[in-house]
Design an enzyme around this catalytic site. Structure first.
Site, short mmCIF file in Angstrom:
data_model
loop_
_atom_site.label_atom_id
_atom_site.label_comp_id
_atom_site.label_asym_id
_atom_site.label_seq_id
_atom_site.Cartn_x
_atom_site.Cartn_y
_atom_site.Cartn_z
N MET A 206 0.86 -1.19 0.00
CA MET A 206 0.00 0.00 0.00
C MET A 206 0.89 1.24 0.00
O MET A 206 1.66 1.45 0.93
CB MET A 206 -0.92 0.01 1.22
CG MET A 206 -1.89 1.20 1.23
SD MET A 206 -3.20 1.05 2.49
CE MET A 206 -2.26 1.01 4.00
N HIS A 207 0.78 2.02 -1.08
CA HIS A 207 1.66 3.19 -1.19
C HIS A 207 0.99 4.40 -1.84
O HIS A 207 1.53 5.49 -1.80
CB HIS A 207 2.90 2.82 -2.01
CG HIS A 207 2.59 2.61 -3.47
ND1 HIS A 207 2.07 1.43 -3.95
CD2 HIS A 207 2.69 3.44 -4.54
CE1 HIS A 207 1.89 1.54 -5.25
NE2 HIS A 207 2.24 2.74 -5.64
N ARG A 208 -0.16 4.22 -2.46
CA ARG A 208 -0.76 5.32 -3.22
C ARG A 208 -1.17 6.48 -2.31
O ARG A 208 -1.72 6.27 -1.24
CB ARG A 208 -1.99 4.84 -4.01
CG ARG A 208 -1.64 4.02 -5.23
CD ARG A 208 -2.86 3.72 -6.07
NE ARG A 208 -2.50 2.94 -7.24
CZ ARG A 208 -2.12 3.47 -8.41
NH1 ARG A 208 -2.08 4.78 -8.54
NH2 ARG A 208 -1.80 2.70 -9.42
N ALA A 209 -0.95 7.69 -2.81
CA ALA A 209 -1.25 8.89 -2.03
C ALA A 209 -2.71 8.94 -1.62
O ALA A 209 -3.04 9.42 -0.53
CB ALA A 209 -0.88 10.15 -2.82
N ASP A 281 -2.76 -1.77 -3.42
CA ASP A 281 -3.30 -0.65 -4.20
C ASP A 281 -2.44 -0.42 -5.43
O ASP A 281 -2.58 0.57 -6.14
CB ASP A 281 -3.43 0.62 -3.35
CG ASP A 281 -2.10 1.12 -2.79
OD1 ASP A 281 -1.04 0.57 -3.14
OD2 ASP A 281 -2.13 2.09 -2.00
#
Length: 358
Positions: A206-209, A281
Site C-alpha cells: 500500500m503506497h498510493r497517495a 493498491d
C-alpha cells in the site's frame, strides 16, 4: 529499424526486459535488424536498481540516464521533455516506444510527437476513469498522440473504441499484456527475501497517495487489515514514505501485521507465489496475483484492470467489514484460469511484429 525506448521506473525496466529479449531473438534470425536505444529518465529512484539488478534480470543497461526526479509533475515532465527531445534529434529513431502511464511515458510521447517521430504505446487503452490520478491524465494524452496503440486486453480495446480511436489516424491492436511475458520469464528465478516469513500469510502492499495521505481513509483501511491479521498474519513490504506517515501519526501496528523492508522484483514474485491472497493498491501487483493464480483484494475505489473485477478474480474494497468478508472467502483458494485474459505470453514478439509491419 531504430527504436528509442523511454523508461522511468523499475516496473518499466522489467517489462522492457521481455521486449529486449525478443529483439535479441529477432536479430539472430531475421531482417531488418532492430537497434534499441534505452533512455532512463530517472523518474523513480530505486535502491534495488543496482548493477546486480541489470545483470540478474538480463536487462540491457540504459544508453542514456537523465537523473530527473524529486520534482513536481510539471517541472519533472518539462525537464524530461527537453532532455528527451535532444536525444531524439541526435538518434533519429523510426519509433519511440513508451510503457504505461508515468510522467516519463508522457514526456517521451510528447517529445517524439513534436518531432514527427512515430509513438508506440505499450499498455494503451487502460482507464480508471479517475481524473484525479496523474496516471489517468498521462494515459489519455499518450494514447491520443500515439500512432500504434498496443493494448493488453479486449476491455482496453473497447475503451479506445468508445473514445473514437477507430476514426483516428492510428492503429489499435490487442497484443496481450507484456507483464505476463515477464512473469513467465522470471517466476522460475523467484527467491525468498532474507527475512523470516510465517508459514501462512497474506501479502500486502500500500503506497498510493489516495490511501496514505488521507488520514481518515488510511485508518479505515488499516482497521480492516488489523481485523484480518487477527485471523491470519499479513506480510507488508512497506514503502519508506508510508512508513514515515505511520510514524508521524503515531500509528502502531500489531505483531500479526509484519512489516519488512521493500523487496526486489524476484523477491516480490516469491512472496506472491507463497501467499494465500494479495491485498494491494498497486496496478501491476493485481495482474501478477492473477498470473500466479492468487485472488486479489484491491484497496482502491477503481482499477484499470476492470476485466479482473468482472471475472471475480479481483475485488475493490476499502471497508473493514467487506475486507474481512472477502478475505475469509478467498484466502488460500487458488483461482482457476480457463483462458488467460491477457494473452499467451508472446506480447513482446507481437509488439515487434506490429512495429515492423505498421
Amino acid at each position: 529499424m531504430k527504436i528509442v525506448t523511454i523508461i522511468g521506473a523499475r516496473p518499466q525496466f522489467i517489462k522492457a526486459a521481455a521486449f529486449s529479449a525478443a529483439v535479441q531473438q529477432h536479430n539472430q534470425n531475421n531482417e531488418p535488424i532492430i537497434k534499441e536505444v534505452i533512455v532512463h529518465t530517472g523518474q523513480h529512484f530505486d535502491a534495488n536498481m543496482s548493477a546486480v539488478f541489470f545483470e540478474e534480470m538480463q536487462i540491457p543497461k540504459p544508453d542514456y540516464l537523465l537523473d530527473i526526479n524529486s520534482l513536481g509533475h510539471g517541472a519533472m515532465t518539462g525537464r524530461m521533455l527537453e532532455a528527451i527531445e535532444k536525444i531524439l534529434i541526435e538518434e533519429k529513431p523510426d519509433w519511440v516506444l513508451v510503457y504505461g502511464d508515468t510522467n516519463s511515458t508522457l514526456a517521451g510521447a510528447l517529445a517524439a510527437s513534436k518531432l514527427h517521430i512515430k509513438v508506440a504505446h505499450v499498455e494503451a487503452g487502460l482507464r480508471s476513469f479517475n481524473m484525479k490520478m496523474p496516471e489517468e491524465i498521462n494515459r489519455i494524452l499518450t494514447d491520443r498522440i500515439s500512432k500504434l496503440l498496443l493494448c493488453p486486453s479486449e476491455s482496453a480495446i473497447a475503451n479506445l473504441k468508445k473514445e473514437g480511436f477507430e476514426q483516428m489516424n492510428c492503429r489499435v491492436i490487442n497484443v496481450g499484456d507484456i507483464m505476463y511475458d515477464t512473469t513467465l520469464m522470471f517466476s522460475a528465478k523467484a527467491r525468498k527475501p532474507k527475512v523470516d516469513l510465517p508459514e501462512n500469510y497474506a501479502l500486502l502492499t500500500m503506497h498510493r497517495a489516495e490511501n496514505t495521505d488521507d488520514l481518515q481513509r488510511l485508518k479505515s483501511i488499516l482497521s480492516g487489515l488489523i481485523a484480518i491479521s487477527k485471523h491470519q498474519k499479513i506480510v507488508w513490504p512497506i514503502h519508506p514514505r508510508t512508513k514515515k506517515i505511520l510514524e508521524q501519526n503515531a500509528i502502531t501496528l500489531p505483531k500479526t501485521l509484519i512489516t519488512i523492508d521493500p523487496v526486489g522484483y524476484l523477491e516480490m514474485l516469491y512472496l506472491i507465489k507463497h501467499s494465500g491472497l494479495v491485498l494491494t493498491d498497486s496496478g501491476g501487483l493485481q495482474k501478477e496475483a492473477y498470473f500466479l493464480k492468487k485472488y486479489c483484494i484491491t484497496l482502491r475505489d477503481e482499477t484499470e484492470w476492470v476485466e479482473l473485477v468482472e471475472q471475480k478474480f479481483n475485488f475493490l474494497c476499502t471497508e473493514e467489514e467487506t475486507l474481512l468478508s472477502y478475505f475469509q472467502k478467498y484466502f488460500n483458494k487458488p483461482i482457476t484460469v480457463v483462458k488467460n485474459i491477457y494473452g499467451s505470453g508472446d506480447t513482446a514478439q507481437k509488439v515487434i511484429e506490429s512495429l515492423l509491419f505498421f
